[in-house]
Write a protein that holds these residues in place. Structure first.
Motif, short mmCIF file in Angstrom:
data_model
loop_
_atom_site.label_atom_id
_atom_site.label_comp_id
_atom_site.label_asym_id
_atom_site.label_seq_id
_atom_site.Cartn_x
_atom_site.Cartn_y
_atom_site.Cartn_z
N LEU A 31 11.44 22.11 24.86
CA LEU A 31 11.64 21.62 23.50
C LEU A 31 12.24 20.22 23.49
N HIS A 32 11.89 19.45 22.47
CA HIS A 32 12.47 18.12 22.28
C HIS A 32 13.99 18.26 22.12
N GLY A 33 14.75 17.44 22.78
CA GLY A 33 16.20 17.49 22.69
C GLY A 33 16.85 18.39 23.73
N THR A 34 16.04 19.06 24.55
CA THR A 34 16.60 19.90 25.60
C THR A 34 17.32 19.02 26.60
N GLU A 35 18.57 19.34 26.88
CA GLU A 35 19.35 18.55 27.83
C GLU A 35 18.78 18.71 29.23
N ARG A 36 18.59 17.61 29.91
CA ARG A 36 18.08 17.66 31.27
C ARG A 36 19.19 18.05 32.23
N VAL A 37 18.88 18.95 33.13
CA VAL A 37 19.85 19.41 34.10
C VAL A 37 19.24 19.21 35.48
N TYR A 38 19.82 18.30 36.24
CA TYR A 38 19.30 18.00 37.57
C TYR A 38 20.21 18.62 38.62
N GLU A 39 19.61 18.96 39.74
CA GLU A 39 20.42 19.42 40.86
C GLU A 39 21.27 18.27 41.35
N ARG A 40 22.48 18.59 41.84
CA ARG A 40 23.32 17.53 42.38
C ARG A 40 22.76 17.07 43.72
N PRO A 41 23.11 15.86 44.13
CA PRO A 41 22.61 15.34 45.41
C PRO A 41 23.03 16.25 46.57
N ARG A 42 22.21 16.32 47.55
CA ARG A 42 22.49 17.13 48.73
C ARG A 42 22.45 16.26 49.98
N PRO A 43 23.56 15.58 50.27
CA PRO A 43 23.58 14.71 51.44
C PRO A 43 23.63 15.47 52.76
N PHE A 44 23.89 16.79 52.69
CA PHE A 44 24.00 17.62 53.89
C PHE A 44 23.16 18.87 53.73
N LEU A 45 22.62 19.34 54.83
CA LEU A 45 21.89 20.59 54.86
C LEU A 45 22.79 21.62 55.54
N ILE A 46 22.98 22.77 54.91
CA ILE A 46 23.79 23.84 55.51
C ILE A 46 22.82 24.77 56.23
N ASP A 47 22.91 24.77 57.56
CA ASP A 47 22.00 25.57 58.38
C ASP A 47 22.44 27.02 58.50
N HIS A 48 23.75 27.26 58.49
CA HIS A 48 24.24 28.62 58.72
C HIS A 48 25.61 28.78 58.07
N ILE A 49 25.86 29.95 57.52
CA ILE A 49 27.17 30.29 56.96
C ILE A 49 27.66 31.55 57.64
N ALA A 50 28.82 31.48 58.26
CA ALA A 50 29.45 32.65 58.88
C ALA A 50 30.68 33.00 58.05
N LEU A 51 30.72 34.22 57.53
CA LEU A 51 31.85 34.66 56.71
C LEU A 51 32.64 35.73 57.45
N SER A 52 33.93 35.60 57.40
CA SER A 52 34.83 36.63 57.91
C SER A 52 35.73 37.01 56.73
N LEU A 53 35.58 38.24 56.26
CA LEU A 53 36.28 38.67 55.06
C LEU A 53 37.21 39.84 55.35
N ARG A 54 38.34 39.84 54.69
CA ARG A 54 39.26 40.97 54.71
C ARG A 54 39.46 41.40 53.27
N LEU A 55 39.01 42.62 52.96
CA LEU A 55 39.08 43.13 51.60
C LEU A 55 40.38 43.89 51.39
N HIS A 56 41.03 43.64 50.28
CA HIS A 56 42.23 44.34 49.86
C HIS A 56 41.88 45.02 48.54
N ALA A 57 41.15 46.15 48.62
CA ALA A 57 40.62 46.81 47.43
C ALA A 57 41.72 47.24 46.47
#
Length: 148
Positions: A31-57
């Motif tokens: 629609l006319h007037g729809t605000e444009r939403v662009y992705e933010r710049p990505r100067p880095f590529l994240i190849d892998h994420i390793a998470l170590s979590l401790r849950l305190h339910a």
């Protein structure tokens, strides 16, 4: 490729992508007037994420360590900002280990790195000599609506 990049924004380029793919459904109309939403710049590529979590339910809390293997993809010189979404976290520490640098040897240990946290996003200053590295973030959080 263009379709994939514009599927998450309202810039209007999705129309041309759908037309190129032979799709003409009404849901692609912007629609006319729809605000444009662009992705933010990505100067880095994240190849892998390793998470170590401790849950305190019983407390509804989680303690975590996230290690992100990243690689510079932006060719511009100088330090750059890596912005990570992190809503309602308590950031304990942010450190970086450079595994590949421009014109130098890799680091063996993690070193503290400058960062800013505004309760919604963590912005980390990545030095200009980094080509590849591992970012370590120690945090705790009390999720408001479960974990996702």
């Amino acid at each position: 490729m263009e379709h994939r990049l514009h599927a998450r924004c309202a810039c209007g380029s999705e129309l041309s992508s759908h037309a190129a793919l032979g799709r003409t459904d009404a849901s692609t109309f912007v629609l006319h007037g729809t605000e444009r939403v662009y992705e933010r710049p990505r100067p880095f590529l994240i190849d892998h994420i390793a998470l170590s979590l401790r849950l305190h339910a019983d407390e509804g809390r989680v303690d975590g360590v996230a290690e992100l293997s990243l690689r510079r993809v932006a060719t511009s010189a100088g330090s750059q900002i890596l912005r990570l979404d992190a809503v309602a976290f308590a950031i304990e520490s942010v450190s970086l280990r450079v595994t590949k640098r421009a014109g130098g040897s890799p680091q063996k240990r993690f070193s503290a790195v400058d960062h800013v946290y505004d309760d919604e996003a963590l912005e980390v200053v990545i030095p200009d000599h980094l080509r590849e590295g591992v970012l370590r973030v120690r945090y705790s959080a009390k999720p408001r609506r479960g974990m996702y």
